[in-house]
Design an enzyme around this catalytic site. Structure first.
Site, PDB file in Angstrom:
ATOM      1  N   CYS A  95       0.853  -1.184   0.000  1.00 58.78           N
ATOM      2  CA  CYS A  95       0.000   0.000   0.000  1.00 58.78           C
ATOM      3  C   CYS A  95       0.891   1.237   0.000  1.00 58.78           C
ATOM      4  CB  CYS A  95      -0.884  -0.010   1.246  1.00 58.78           C
ATOM      5  SG  CYS A  95      -1.989   1.406   1.386  1.00 58.78           S
ATOM      6  N   GLU A 138      -8.737  -1.207  -2.316  1.00 60.30           N
ATOM      7  CA  GLU A 138      -9.069   0.224  -2.386  1.00 60.30           C
ATOM      8  C   GLU A 138     -10.425   0.507  -1.749  1.00 60.30           C
ATOM      9  OE1 GLU A 138      -6.706   2.083  -2.971  1.00 60.30           O
ATOM     10  OE2 GLU A 138      -5.398   0.647  -3.959  1.00 60.30           O
TER      11      GLU A 138
HETATM   12  C1  QAP Z   1      -3.169  -1.804  -3.660  1.00 58.10           C
HETATM   13  O1  QAP Z   1      -1.078  -0.849  -3.867  1.00 58.10           O
HETATM   14  C2  QAP Z   1      -2.966  -3.219  -4.087  1.00 58.10           C
HETATM   15  O2  QAP Z   1       5.238  -0.344  -0.393  1.00 58.10           O
HETATM   16  C3  QAP Z   1      -2.355  -0.821  -4.434  1.00 58.10           C
HETATM   17  O3  QAP Z   1       7.215   1.072  -1.513  1.00 58.10           O
HETATM   18  C4  QAP Z   1      -2.015  -4.017  -3.472  1.00 58.10           C
HETATM   19  O4  QAP Z   1      -0.245   0.430  -5.469  1.00 58.10           O
HETATM   20  C5  QAP Z   1      -3.727  -3.757  -5.075  1.00 58.10           C
HETATM   21  C6  QAP Z   1       3.591   0.594  -3.498  1.00 58.10           C
HETATM   22  C7  QAP Z   1      -1.857  -5.333  -3.864  1.00 58.10           C
HETATM   23  C8  QAP Z   1      -3.562  -5.069  -5.464  1.00 58.10           C
HETATM   24  C9  QAP Z   1      -2.625  -5.861  -4.859  1.00 58.10           C
HETATM   25  C10 QAP Z   1       3.814   0.043  -2.260  1.00 58.10           C
HETATM   26  C11 QAP Z   1       4.608   1.317  -4.081  1.00 58.10           C
HETATM   27  C12 QAP Z   1       2.306   0.472  -4.204  1.00 58.10           C
HETATM   28  C13 QAP Z   1       5.036   0.199  -1.608  1.00 58.10           C
HETATM   29  C14 QAP Z   1      -0.058  -0.161  -4.435  1.00 58.10           C
HETATM   30  C15 QAP Z   1       6.045   0.937  -2.200  1.00 58.10           C
HETATM   31  C16 QAP Z   1       5.833   1.498  -3.438  1.00 58.10           C
HETATM   32  C17 QAP Z   1       1.227  -0.146  -3.718  1.00 58.10           C
HETATM   33 CO    CO Z   2      -3.705   0.999   0.027  1.00 51.68          CO
END
Ligand code: QAP
Ligand code: CO
Length: 174
Positions: A95, A138
Site C-alpha cells: 500500500c 481500495e
Molecule cells: C493496492 O497498492 C494493491 O510499499 C495498491 O514502496 C495491493 O499500489 C492492489 C507501493 C496489492 C492489489 C494488490 C507500495 C509502491 C504500491 C510500496 C499499491 C512501495 C511502493 C502499492
Molecule cells: Co492501500
C-alpha cells in the site's frame, strides 16, 4: 491541485469516506491529480483518503503483460458497491500509505461492482485476478480499513515492531 500521500500511522486513514453527490470540476481536479501521483509513486491503485480527501473515490491502473500502465487502462470508480463476491484468494499486498511492507492477505477471488464514473454515469464490472484484489483493497480504504488491519494479532505485532524500526531509521537519515 497539490497532493501528498498520507502514510500510516496517520489517523486520517481511519476515516470513513463520504458519498460523492456532485460530479463537478472539484471531483475532476482531484481525479486528475491522483493519477500522476499514483504513477510517480509506482502505485497500481489509490483511494482519495490516501491523499487526505474523504470521498468515495478510487483509481486503479493494473499493469499489462509488458508491465506498462497506459492511461487508457485507468479505471476511476466513484461510490463503488460490491454486489457479488465469490471464492477465496491470497495475495501479497502492499500500500502506498504503508511503504516498504508487504503481507499475504485473504480476499475474495472475484467481485462484481456497481459504481459511477466521473460524470455520474452508472457502471458495472466483474473482476477477478489482480484487479479483483485491487478493488477490494481500495474499497477497504473507503471504510478506513488498511490491509494491515486484516493481519492476525501476532503478525500485526510483528509488523508494528518492524514499521517503527524502519520509520526511526528513515527519520535518522533526514
Ligand atoms: C493496492 O497498492 C494493491 O510499499 C495498491 O514502496 C495491493 O499500489 C492492489 C507501493 C496489492 C492489489 C494488490 C507500495 C509502491 C504500491 C510500496 C499499491 C512501495 C511502493 C502499492
Ligand atoms: Co492501500
Amino acid at each position: 491541485m497539490e497532493l501528498k500521500i498520507v502514510e500510516y500511522p496517520d489517523k486520517k486513514l481511519k476515516e470513513k469516506s463520504l458519498e460523492v453527490k456532485n460530479f463537478d470540476e472539484n471531483l475532476h481536479k482531484l481525479l486528475d491529480a491522483m493519477y500522476p501521483l499514483m504513477i510517480e509513486t509506482n502505485g497500481i491503485g489509490l483511494a482519495a483518503i490516501q491523499v487526505a480527501h474523504a470521498k468515495r473515490v478510487l483509481i486503479l491502473n493494473i499493469p499489462d503483460e509488458e508491465g506498462e500502465q497506459p492511461k487508457d487502462n485507468l479505471i476511476e470508480m466513484i461510490n463503488p458497491l460490491v454486489t457479488k463476491k465469490e471464492g477465496d484468494a491470497i495475495y501479497q499486498e502492499g500500500c502506498l500509505s504503508v511503504p516498504g511492507f508487504y503481507e499475504d492477505i485473504n480476499r475474495f477471488e472475484s467481485v462484481c461492482v456497481n459504481y459511477q464514473d466521473r460524470f455520474g454515469n452508472t457502471k458495472y464490472m466483474e473482476a477477478d485476478g489482480l484487479l479483483s484484489i485491487a478493488i477490494q483493497h481500495e474499497m477497504d480504504h473507503l471504510e478506513g480499513i488498511l490491509f494491515i488491519d486484516k493481519l492476525s494479532y501476532a503478525r500485526r505485532k510483528k509488523f508494528e515492531k518492524e514499521y517503527k524500526r524502519v520509520c526511526k531509521e528513515k527519520k535518522e537519515k533526514k
